[in-house]
Design a protein around this motif. Structure first.
Motif, PDB file in Angstrom:
ATOM      1  N   LYS A  46       0.813  -1.224   0.000  1.00 45.45           N
ATOM      2  CA  LYS A  46       0.000   0.000   0.000  1.00 45.45           C
ATOM      3  C   LYS A  46       0.847   1.275   0.000  1.00 45.45           C
ATOM      4  CE  LYS A  46      -3.657   2.196   2.668  1.00 45.45           C
ATOM      5  NZ  LYS A  46      -5.107   2.001   2.594  1.00 45.45           N
ATOM      6  N   SER A  47       1.904   1.294   0.804  1.00 45.70           N
ATOM      7  CA  SER A  47       2.664   2.547   0.862  1.00 45.70           C
ATOM      8  C   SER A  47       3.452   2.766  -0.432  1.00 45.70           C
ATOM      9  CB  SER A  47       3.535   2.626   2.104  1.00 45.70           C
ATOM     10  OG  SER A  47       4.587   1.709   1.990  1.00 45.70           O
ATOM     11  N   HIS A  48       3.880   1.677  -1.071  1.00 50.87           N
ATOM     12  CA  HIS A  48       4.518   1.820  -2.390  1.00 50.87           C
ATOM     13  C   HIS A  48       3.493   2.303  -3.424  1.00 50.87           C
ATOM     14  CE1 HIS A  48       6.603  -0.079  -6.101  1.00 50.87           C
ATOM     15  NE2 HIS A  48       7.129   1.096  -5.864  1.00 50.87           N
ATOM     16  N   TYR A  49       2.292   1.736  -3.354  1.00 51.36           N
ATOM     17  CA  TYR A  49       1.217   2.163  -4.274  1.00 51.36           C
ATOM     18  C   TYR A  49       1.020   3.673  -4.185  1.00 51.36           C
ATOM     19  CZ  TYR A  49      -3.237   2.120  -6.776  1.00 51.36           C
ATOM     20  OH  TYR A  49      -4.233   2.350  -7.693  1.00 51.36           O
ATOM     21  N   GLU A  50       1.057   4.170  -2.966  1.00 51.93           N
ATOM     22  CA  GLU A  50       0.813   5.608  -2.756  1.00 51.93           C
ATOM     23  C   GLU A  50       1.943   6.486  -3.301  1.00 51.93           C
ATOM     24  OE1 GLU A  50      -0.275   5.564   1.381  1.00 51.93           O
ATOM     25  OE2 GLU A  50      -2.305   4.841   0.872  1.00 51.93           O
ATOM     26  N   LYS A  51       3.117   5.904  -3.461  1.00 48.94           N
ATOM     27  CA  LYS A  51       4.216   6.676  -4.057  1.00 48.94           C
ATOM     28  C   LYS A  51       4.135   6.727  -5.585  1.00 48.94           C
ATOM     29  CE  LYS A  51       7.411   5.649  -0.316  1.00 48.94           C
ATOM     30  NZ  LYS A  51       8.169   4.487   0.186  1.00 48.94           N
ATOM     31  N   LEU A  52       3.365   5.809  -6.151  1.00 50.95           N
ATOM     32  CA  LEU A  52       3.247   5.744  -7.617  1.00 50.95           C
ATOM     33  C   LEU A  52       2.000   6.445  -8.141  1.00 50.95           C
ATOM     34  CD1 LEU A  52       4.135   1.952  -8.237  1.00 50.95           C
ATOM     35  CD2 LEU A  52       5.686   3.916  -8.288  1.00 50.95           C
ATOM     36  N   HIS A  53       1.093   6.777  -7.220  1.00 45.90           N
ATOM     37  CA  HIS A  53      -0.209   7.317  -7.621  1.00 45.90           C
ATOM     38  C   HIS A  53      -0.541   8.577  -6.828  1.00 45.90           C
ATOM     39  CE1 HIS A  53      -0.327   2.969  -8.618  1.00 45.90           C
ATOM     40  NE2 HIS A  53      -0.895   3.422  -9.715  1.00 45.90           N
ATOM     41  N   PRO A  54      -1.360   9.461  -7.436  1.00 45.99           N
ATOM     42  CA  PRO A  54      -1.772  10.659  -6.700  1.00 45.99           C
ATOM     43  C   PRO A  54      -2.763  10.303  -5.589  1.00 45.99           C
ATOM     44  CG  PRO A  54      -2.858  10.558  -8.851  1.00 45.99           C
ATOM     45  CD  PRO A  54      -1.911   9.400  -8.799  1.00 45.99           C
ATOM     46  N   ASP A  55      -3.031  11.282  -4.727  1.00 48.41           N
ATOM     47  CA  ASP A  55      -3.875  11.039  -3.550  1.00 48.41           C
ATOM     48  C   ASP A  55      -5.296  10.588  -3.873  1.00 48.41           C
ATOM     49  OD1 ASP A  55      -1.795  11.719  -2.001  1.00 48.41           O
ATOM     50  OD2 ASP A  55      -2.496  13.767  -1.539  1.00 48.41           O
ATOM     51  N   ASP A  56      -5.787  10.955  -5.061  1.00 51.40           N
ATOM     52  CA  ASP A  56      -7.173  10.575  -5.365  1.00 51.40           C
ATOM     53  C   ASP A  56      -7.301   9.132  -5.866  1.00 51.40           C
ATOM     54  OD1 ASP A  56      -6.043  10.925  -7.853  1.00 51.40           O
ATOM     55  OD2 ASP A  56      -7.512  12.398  -8.576  1.00 51.40           O
ATOM     56  N   MET A  57      -6.206   8.384  -5.847  1.00 50.50           N
ATOM     57  CA  MET A  57      -6.321   6.963  -6.183  1.00 50.50           C
ATOM     58  C   MET A  57      -6.058   6.141  -4.935  1.00 50.50           C
ATOM     59  SD  MET A  57      -4.657   6.722  -9.974  1.00 50.50           S
ATOM     60  CE  MET A  57      -5.013   4.972 -10.197  1.00 50.50           C
TER      61      MET A  57
END
Ligand code: 5AD
Ligand code: FES
Length: 348
Positions: free
Chosen positions: A169-180
């Motif tokens: 999850k935290s890696h996902y958040e580094k690859l995507h903007p906050d609205d995803m």
């Protein structure tokens, strides 16, 4: 410290490893270990699929996208591309051409384009099914609601590709903007499976901030979720994205992951992706020799191919569909494989 080949053998015997073991594998393998895994994986593919490679015709029908993934060239903030949409009749023409070349699966892929409402997608799916009842239809349209996924399925869609991108999850958040949201991505995947689709997941290898632990997490996710297909390719930077100056992913690590997935999940459909063909001129052949069994050549009209650039230097953007079809045939023959004319369903 456990020996890498010992871990590969254990994976082959038990079909699972724990997170520490996966991490160990990814952090300490060498070229000999990679070839060792490739040989086991290739033998498994040969025993499950013979020397037959399934093909799917990819139709990139819209590059409009409401999302802004940091790695992707068709993200909404990219002002340097010309946006396009194919009409239903243009899409059907791609299918006609593809059918004549022996494609029995059509993959309809687009950005998350709000123009294509559920009604429009269902209309396109049912027209293709009416014309080609012997073909499978795969959709790859991103995150939608459960009702939309159900409507497409009822209209005749058989399969859905939605890469999870990373299982951390935290890696996902580094690859995507906050609205995803990672959780929504995972919910979508569960819904798709529940509805009855054959589901494909996948991730990039070498995406920015990815660690050996993250890939270990991807393997655990694949092991638990049991997707029908896993699409993986190296991360390749796109010049008009925030990740333009990050290093590309590693060919060898991508091949190693393909082999390990084949060893873990013998019958899974495993494409040798376009990104693999882009990072190395014989990348797709190397993918097949490492355990991949699917290739997805482009069926999009030549006029739009350059506009669907997820990353720089994507191959086949100047070629006609007929050229790609012939090219794949020859490439597969050069390594002793044949292209199959069939839907190529998952057979679990
Ligand atoms: N490099 C490699 N793969 C990419 N994708 C998107 N952008 C890139 C990139 N820069 C992959 C994503 C997406 C799929 C359609 O293409 O994993 O899910
Ligand atoms: Fe398109 Fe080789 S697959 S030119």
């Amino acid at each position: 410290m456990k020996n890498v080949r010992y871990l590969i053998d254990r994976l082959n015997a038990e079909k699972r490893l724990d997170k520490a073991e996966w991490t160990e594998l990814f952090s300490s393998f060498d070229e000999g270990d990679r070839e060792y895994a490739a040989e086991i994986a290739r033998d498994i593919s040969l025993s499950v699929f013979g020397n037959k490679i399934y093909i799917r015709g990819l139709i990139e029908f819209s590059n409009h996208c409401k999302n802004d993934c940091l790695y992707c060239g068709i993200r909404r903030s990219n002002q340097n591309i010309t946006r396009y949409r194919l009409t239903e009749s243009e899409i059907l023409k791609c299918c006609d051409e593809g059918y004549s070349y022996g494609f029995r699966t059509f993959v309809l892929q687009s950005g998350e384009d709000m123009f294509f409402t559920a009604d429009r997608i269902c209309g396109i799916v049912s027209s293709i099914k009416e014309r080609y009842p012997d073909c499978a239809i795969t959709l790859s349209l991103g995150e939608k609601s459960c009702d939309e996924y159900k409507a497409y399925f009822d209209a005749g869609a058989d399969r859905y590709l939605l890469r999870h991108e990373t299982a951390d999850k935290s890696h996902y958040e580094k690859l995507h903007p906050d609205d995803m949201s990672f959780d929504n991505r995972m919910d979508c995947l569960r819904m798709l499976k529940e509805i009855g689709y054959q589901v494909g997941v996948g991730m990039m290898i070498g995406s920015p901030f990815q660690t050996a632990e993250d890939i270990a997490e991807d393997m655990l996710f694949i092991s638990g979720f049991k997707p029908h297909m896993v699409g993986i390719g190296p991360f390749l930077p796109h010049s008009d994205t925030p990740f333009h100056s990050y290093e590309k992913g590693s060919l060898e690590l991508t091949l190693f992951c393909l082999s390990l997935i084949r060893i873990m999940h013998q019958k899974v459909l495993l494409p040798a992706t376009t990104a693999l063909g882009t990072i190395h001129p014989r990348g797709r052949e190397k993918g097949v020799l490492a355990g991949a069994n699917v290739i997805m050549p482009n069926l999009s009209p030549t006029s739009v191919r350059k506009k669907y650039q997820l990353y720089d230097n994507k191959i086949c953007t100047g070629d006609e569909s007929a050229q790609c079809r012939g090219c794949i045939e020859r490439r597969m023959q050069s390594i002793g494989y044949e292209v199959a004319v069939s839907r190529g369903d998952y057979n679990g």
